[in-house]
Design a protein around this motif. Structure first.
Motif, PDB file in Angstrom:
ATOM      1  N   ALA A 559       0.667  -1.242  -0.016  1.00  0.00           N
ATOM      2  CA  ALA A 559       0.189  -0.028   0.099  1.00  0.00           C
ATOM      3  C   ALA A 559       0.775   1.253   0.041  1.00  0.00           C
ATOM      4  N   LYS A 560       1.926   1.285   0.761  1.00  0.00           N
ATOM      5  CA  LYS A 560       2.902   2.367   0.849  1.00  0.00           C
ATOM      6  C   LYS A 560       3.522   2.473  -0.440  1.00  0.00           C
ATOM      7  N   LEU A 561       3.941   1.399  -1.193  1.00  0.00           N
ATOM      8  CA  LEU A 561       4.623   1.600  -2.402  1.00  0.00           C
ATOM      9  C   LEU A 561       3.571   2.084  -3.331  1.00  0.00           C
ATOM     10  N   VAL A 562       2.233   1.615  -3.494  1.00  0.00           N
ATOM     11  CA  VAL A 562       1.181   2.148  -4.550  1.00  0.00           C
ATOM     12  C   VAL A 562       0.914   3.656  -4.249  1.00  0.00           C
ATOM     13  N   GLU A 563       1.086   4.125  -2.813  1.00  0.00           N
ATOM     14  CA  GLU A 563       0.763   5.454  -2.535  1.00  0.00           C
ATOM     15  C   GLU A 563       2.026   6.407  -2.824  1.00  0.00           C
ATOM     16  N   SER A 564       3.047   5.647  -2.666  1.00  0.00           N
ATOM     17  CA  SER A 564       4.231   6.589  -3.083  1.00  0.00           C
ATOM     18  C   SER A 564       4.124   6.824  -4.469  1.00  0.00           C
ATOM     19  N   GLU A 565       3.952   5.663  -5.575  1.00  0.00           N
ATOM     20  CA  GLU A 565       3.618   5.907  -6.980  1.00  0.00           C
ATOM     21  C   GLU A 565       2.542   6.941  -7.174  1.00  0.00           C
ATOM     22  N   LYS A 566       1.684   7.014  -6.467  1.00  0.00           N
ATOM     23  CA  LYS A 566       0.420   7.647  -6.765  1.00  0.00           C
ATOM     24  C   LYS A 566       0.797   9.083  -6.455  1.00  0.00           C
ATOM     25  N   MET A 567       1.557   9.439  -5.361  1.00  0.00           N
ATOM     26  CA  MET A 567       2.014  10.640  -5.074  1.00  0.00           C
ATOM     27  C   MET A 567       3.097  11.081  -6.173  1.00  0.00           C
ATOM     28  N   ALA A 568       4.093  10.336  -6.837  1.00  0.00           N
ATOM     29  CA  ALA A 568       4.894  10.748  -7.536  1.00  0.00           C
ATOM     30  C   ALA A 568       4.200  10.908  -8.930  1.00  0.00           C
ATOM     31  N   SER A 569       3.068  10.344  -9.479  1.00  0.00           N
ATOM     32  CA  SER A 569       2.450  10.366 -10.635  1.00  0.00           C
ATOM     33  C   SER A 569       1.530  11.891 -10.225  1.00  0.00           C
ATOM     34  N   LEU A 570       1.219  11.885  -9.350  1.00  0.00           N
ATOM     35  CA  LEU A 570       0.360  13.366  -8.726  1.00  0.00           C
ATOM     36  C   LEU A 570       1.073  14.464  -9.070  1.00  0.00           C
ATOM     37  N   GLY A 571       2.466  14.255  -8.453  1.00  0.00           N
ATOM     38  CA  GLY A 571       3.417  15.579  -8.502  1.00  0.00           C
ATOM     39  C   GLY A 571       3.578  15.872  -9.910  1.00  0.00           C
ATOM     40  N   GLN A 572       3.940  14.647 -10.626  1.00  0.00           N
ATOM     41  CA  GLN A 572       4.239  14.858 -12.155  1.00  0.00           C
ATOM     42  C   GLN A 572       2.807  15.740 -12.908  1.00  0.00           C
ATOM     43  N   LEU A 573       1.784  15.156 -12.589  1.00  0.00           N
ATOM     44  CA  LEU A 573       0.487  15.661 -13.081  1.00  0.00           C
ATOM     45  C   LEU A 573       0.201  17.147 -12.608  1.00  0.00           C
ATOM     46  N   THR A 574       0.556  17.408 -11.356  1.00  0.00           N
ATOM     47  CA  THR A 574       0.405  18.865 -10.945  1.00  0.00           C
ATOM     48  C   THR A 574       1.386  19.618 -11.675  1.00  0.00           C
ATOM     49  N   ALA A 575       2.664  19.152 -11.511  1.00  0.00           N
ATOM     50  CA  ALA A 575       3.624  20.126 -12.307  1.00  0.00           C
ATOM     51  C   ALA A 575       3.208  20.524 -13.700  1.00  0.00           C
ATOM     52  N   GLY A 576       2.490  19.394 -14.466  1.00  0.00           N
ATOM     53  CA  GLY A 576       2.312  19.805 -15.791  1.00  0.00           C
ATOM     54  C   GLY A 576       0.875  20.664 -15.855  1.00  0.00           C
ATOM     55  N   LEU A 577      -0.068  20.462 -15.034  1.00  0.00           N
ATOM     56  CA  LEU A 577      -1.190  21.511 -14.632  1.00  0.00           C
ATOM     57  C   LEU A 577      -0.787  22.739 -14.354  1.00  0.00           C
ATOM     58  N   ALA A 578       0.034  22.941 -13.465  1.00  0.00           N
ATOM     59  CA  ALA A 578       0.678  24.105 -13.138  1.00  0.00           C
ATOM     60  C   ALA A 578       1.149  25.068 -14.124  1.00  0.00           C
ATOM     61  N   LEU A 686      -6.685  14.404 -22.258  1.00  0.00           N
ATOM     62  CA  LEU A 686      -5.482  14.551 -23.162  1.00  0.00           C
ATOM     63  C   LEU A 686      -5.232  16.108 -22.822  1.00  0.00           C
ATOM     64  N   GLU A 687      -6.405  16.967 -22.303  1.00  0.00           N
ATOM     65  CA  GLU A 687      -6.180  18.360 -22.013  1.00  0.00           C
ATOM     66  C   GLU A 687      -5.263  18.458 -20.901  1.00  0.00           C
ATOM     67  N   ILE A 688      -5.394  17.581 -19.658  1.00  0.00           N
ATOM     68  CA  ILE A 688      -4.735  17.702 -18.782  1.00  0.00           C
ATOM     69  C   ILE A 688      -3.239  17.190 -18.862  1.00  0.00           C
ATOM     70  N   LEU A 689      -3.259  16.388 -19.681  1.00  0.00           N
ATOM     71  CA  LEU A 689      -1.784  15.860 -20.295  1.00  0.00           C
ATOM     72  C   LEU A 689      -0.935  16.540 -21.456  1.00  0.00           C
ATOM     73  N   GLN A 690      -1.633  17.792 -21.569  1.00  0.00           N
ATOM     74  CA  GLN A 690      -1.220  18.578 -22.857  1.00  0.00           C
ATOM     75  C   GLN A 690       0.207  18.946 -22.755  1.00  0.00           C
ATOM     76  N   SER A 691       0.830  19.412 -21.566  1.00  0.00           N
ATOM     77  CA  SER A 691       1.848  19.901 -21.397  1.00  0.00           C
ATOM     78  C   SER A 691       2.948  18.834 -21.508  1.00  0.00           C
ATOM     79  N   GLN A 692       2.782  17.523 -21.217  1.00  0.00           N
ATOM     80  CA  GLN A 692       3.537  16.368 -21.295  1.00  0.00           C
ATOM     81  C   GLN A 692       3.447  15.700 -23.147  1.00  0.00           C
ATOM     82  N   ILE A 693       2.223  15.848 -23.475  1.00  0.00           N
ATOM     83  CA  ILE A 693       2.038  15.115 -24.835  1.00  0.00           C
ATOM     84  C   ILE A 693       2.660  16.066 -25.854  1.00  0.00           C
ATOM     85  N   LYS A 694       2.652  17.373 -25.626  1.00  0.00           N
ATOM     86  CA  LYS A 694       3.291  18.271 -26.977  1.00  0.00           C
ATOM     87  C   LYS A 694       4.682  17.880 -26.961  1.00  0.00           C
TER      88      LYS A 694
END
Length: 792
Positions: A559-578, A686-694
């Motif tokens: 669970a901790k490992l999954v949570e850690s991965e979720k947080m990493a993905s969330l951080g990456q997503l948040t950075a792109g959204l920001a 796709l809109e949320i991931l736009q910064s990474q996709i382009k």
């Protein structure tokens, strides 16, 4: 080697090599064959029959387990034959043979069954107290039909054993002409059982038959018979050097008979004594009985009293062996039947009423044996046993002594006063006040039956404090032996009458003791098994607790490992959204600043107009305001402001789109299931991931016609997010992601397929995809994406 050339050491060496190879390669299917050959053809030429028998029993069990039924049946026959040849009590051996025969019949091994039936019939002949029969013609083996069948089937091994059995029976009942006839028949087939345990009794009885024939024949044929017997003597000496435990008594007995016929009486007497001692030392009860009988024949012409002593001992040993037919034959031949100790015991009162002591009540014996055999729990077994002892032996008190944890203890007690409950007590035998310890110690030391008509008159035990205190008269103590080991003692006493334990009552209990030994061993095994089960249960419970804790720890770690991965993905997503939100906000911020400057300039020009006084002459001021350059500057400021307004509006619209996509992606404001447009969910993702996709890929939308779908929209969007993230991380450099959707009318299903130009997943990663603690993004290190296409 062991049978033909008598190279016992070489044979033993190769047998040991075969066993070691079997253990090394752990070939279970060859176990029965290897141990049958090693034990049935080799080992008994060096080691006591007892060890050979144990190995053959293991071969039988392993043969059943592995399906090697042929060698399992052969092993059963060999082990039973060995036990017969070494003088195991016949009643106990008969039960073993019956069990083996039933098992061999069940696995449909007809040859093995025929072989087993030969010793079964021999035992039936020997144990029949009413008839003396030397022919093998009974319920198990009928030579009238079976010999022809074996000849037709070329079963010369079984036929050889049958002929040898006839020879032995004829010799035991003094039918020497028939014994010689069947000995010669057996000799012709002896090569078929070469090196097997059947060679042992043949090399004892056939020379004895030859010597007996020489004794009763003319001088011309006598020397020929003696010469033949001498050859077997030489071979027997070689056997004795190799395996003295199995052959010493036999060799000495044949030597004694040869010396007797040669008139060397002093040497003969010495060899009879040596034969008896060797048989007793090595546990061959039948050979010991035969040696005593032949010693009695030797002493009969010169010392009748000594001869009678040997005969009585032979009778006792034959009776102990269970050969009741031989006992009765000796009684009739030599008038050995002993009178009852007291006339008062001709009729004996028992708990069940009056019973004649002249014959054993076989019905009661069978009932008692069945009652005892049906119990495997120690307390119930002891209860039934004590009831039977008090019921049938005429005892006032009965005790059962058993060895527990290397200590002799009084296990159970029964009384004629109605207290034959057999309660398990485990009172130490040493220093007890219940029964005379001197009596039981005598039986432990000698392993002999002890029957005392009147303990008050017996010099050996009369001074025992328990005998004096309880004024005991009749005493009985019988050893209970299982597979050669003393495992218990049956003790009974009567303080009212002497001579209570008549020969018939003793015989009843002795016949019953075989079943007692088996039942006691089963009860002890059951008790040990229950203890092991309890220990194992405790161990399993402990292991279960440890495993449950380990599983809980694993789940928490996962669970901790999954949570850690979720947080990493969330951080990456948040950075792109920001980043995405920051761009339109910058547009708005810059536009607002420029509009403020333009507004200040326009406000200055507007103030110039507003400062004119209509009552005054403002021509000069208007001339300045109307300057073309100023007009152009104002026009440019207005145009620039208009552009700024559009840029701000675009930034605001872009921000609204991202926020709307976020809300559409998360569906936080909706229930679990809702009818949605999957294309809208895809576009929002796709809109949320736009910064990474382009930066990484071009997206191709091959959208088909999709009906509205009822689903958990937020979870579906998360699936889209995960798959697209996988695709982006797997693409090296710049690639392409293709989205394909469609509707399958026949299945009434929609599909969404995502494919990418990544390298794909390795076979190793595919196999480990669902393992706990597999790295969340194994393709990153494996340089492979998810599957080339994913169906949702």
């Amino acid at each position: 080697m062991c049978g033909s050339t008598l190279e016992f050491d070489e044979g033993l060496k190769y047998g040991e090599i075969a066993v070691r190879l079997l253990e090394k390669y752990k070939n279970a299917t060859a176990y029965a064959k290897v141990h049958f050959i090693n034990s049935g053809f080799i080992k008994h030429w060096r080691f006591h029959f007892r060890e050979t028998s144990e190995d053959l029993e293991s071969a039988y069990q392993k043969g059943l387990e592995t399906g090697d039924f042929i060698f399992a049946s052969y092993s059963a026959f060999q082990t039973c034959s060995i036990k017969l040849y070494m003088g195991k009590p016949l009643a106990e051996l008969r039960r073993e043979l019956d069990a083996y025969a039933a098992a061999v019949q069940k696995i449909k091994q007809n040859t093995g069954l025929v072989w087993l039936n030969i010793p079964r019939q021999v035992i039936a002949n020997l144990t029949d107290p009413h008839e003396i029969e030397t022919r093998l013609a009974g319920p198990y083996y009928d030579e009238n039909t079976q010999v022809d069948l074996q000849l037709a089937g070329k079963d010369y091994s079984g036929l050889c054993v049958a002929y040898m059995s006839r020879m032995i029976l004829c010799f035991l009942f003094d039918k020497n002409e028939e014994a010689l006839e069947y000995g010669e028949k057996c000799l012709k087939l002896l090569d078929n059982v070469l090196a097997t345990p059947h060679i042992h009794p043949f090399h004892l009885y056939f020379p004895l038959v030859l010597l007996r024939a020489a004794e009763n024949t003319t001088s011309g044929n006598r020397s020929k018979l003696l010469k033949r017997a001498g050859k077997f003597q030489k071979t027997l000496r070689k056997f004795t050097v190799s395996a003295p435990a199995n052959f010493l008594a036999k060799q000495r007995l044949v030597e004694a008979e040869a010396h007797r016929l040669q008139g060397k009486n002093q040497e003969a007497a010495l060899f009879y004594q040596k034969a008896i001692a060797a048989a007793k030392e090595h546990g061959f009860l039948n050979d010991e009985a035969l040696a005593n009988e032949l010693a009695a024949r030797f002493w009969a012409p010169t010392n009748p009293e000594k001869s009678r002593q040997y005969l009585l001992e032979a009778r006792r040993l034959y009776q102990k062996w269970g050969a009741l037919a031989k006992v009765n034959w000796l009684d009739r031949q030599h008038n050995l039947k002993l009178p009852s100790p007291s006339a008062s015991t001709e009729k004996t009162v028992t708990r069940s009423g009056f019973q004649s002591s002249s014959d054993i009540d076989m019905l009661s014996l069978m009932k008692a044996a069945l009652a005892i055999s049906g119990e495997i729990q120690m307390e119930k077994l002891m209860s039934r046993l004590m009831y039977v002892v008090v019921e049938n032996a005429g005892a006032r008190n009965g005790y059962f002594i058993v060895r527990r944890e290397n200590q002799w203890v009084i296990g159970a007690h029964g009384s004629a006063e109605g207290n034959a409950d057999g309660q398990w007590s485990a009172i130490p035998l040493s220093g007890n006040l219940l029964l005379p310890e001197s009596v039981t110690q005598f039986v432990i030391r000698t392993r002999e039956d002890l029957v005392i008509a009147d303990a008050q008159l017996d010099d050996r035990f009369a001074t025992d404090p328990v005998i004096r205190q309880k004024q005991l008269r009749s005493l009985l103590c019988l050893p209970v032996v299982h597979q050669g080991n003393l495992i218990g003692m049956l003790y009974a006493e009567n303080n009212l009458n002497s001579g209570v334990f008549t020969e018939q009552r003793v015989q009843f209990l002795k016949l019953l003791s075989g079943q007692v030994a088996i039942s006691l061993e089963n009860a002890l095994q059951y008790e040990r098994l229950e203890q092991k089960v309890a220990e194992r249960t405790t161990e399993v419970i402990h292991q279960k607790e440890v495993l449950e804790k380990s599983l809980l720890d694993l789940k928490m770690a996962q669970a901790k490992l999954v949570e850690s991965e979720k947080m990493a993905s969330l951080g990456q997503l948040t950075a792109g959204l920001a980043h995405e939100i920051n761009n339109p906000i910058n547009f708005v911020s810059v536009g607002v600043n420029n509009l403020r400057q333009n507004f200040e300039e326009l406000k200055t020009a507007l103030q110039s107009y507003l400062s004119l006084d209509p009552a005054e002459d403002n021509r000069e001021a208007l001339q300045k305001i109307a300057d073309k350059k100023l007009h152009r500057h104002i026009a440019e400021t207005v145009e620039d402001s208009d552009e700024m307004f559009r840029s701000i509006q675009n930034g605001i619209n872009r921000t609204v789109t991202i926020v709307k996509s976020l809300r559409n992606f998360s569906r936080l404001d909706e229930g679990d299931f809702k009818i949605v447009d999957l294309h809208e969910g895809l576009d929002s993702t796709l809109e949320i991931l736009q910064s990474q996709i382009k930066k990484k890929a071009d997206v191709l939308r091959n959208y088909g016609e999709l009906p509205p779908v009822e689903c958990a929209a937020g979870k579906i969007n998360q699936v889209f997010m995960n798959i697209l993230n996988n695709a982006l991380q797997a693409i090296e450099g710049v690639g392409t992601i293709t989205l394909t959707t469609g509707y399958l009318p026949e299945q009434k299903e929609v599909f969404v397929a995502v494919s990418d130009t990544g390298a794909g997943m390795t076979e190793d990663v595919k196999r480990r995809l669902f393992e706990p603690f597999l790295p969340p993004n194994p393709w990153v290190t494996a340089r492979a994406s998810g599957f080339p296409s994913v169906m949702v």
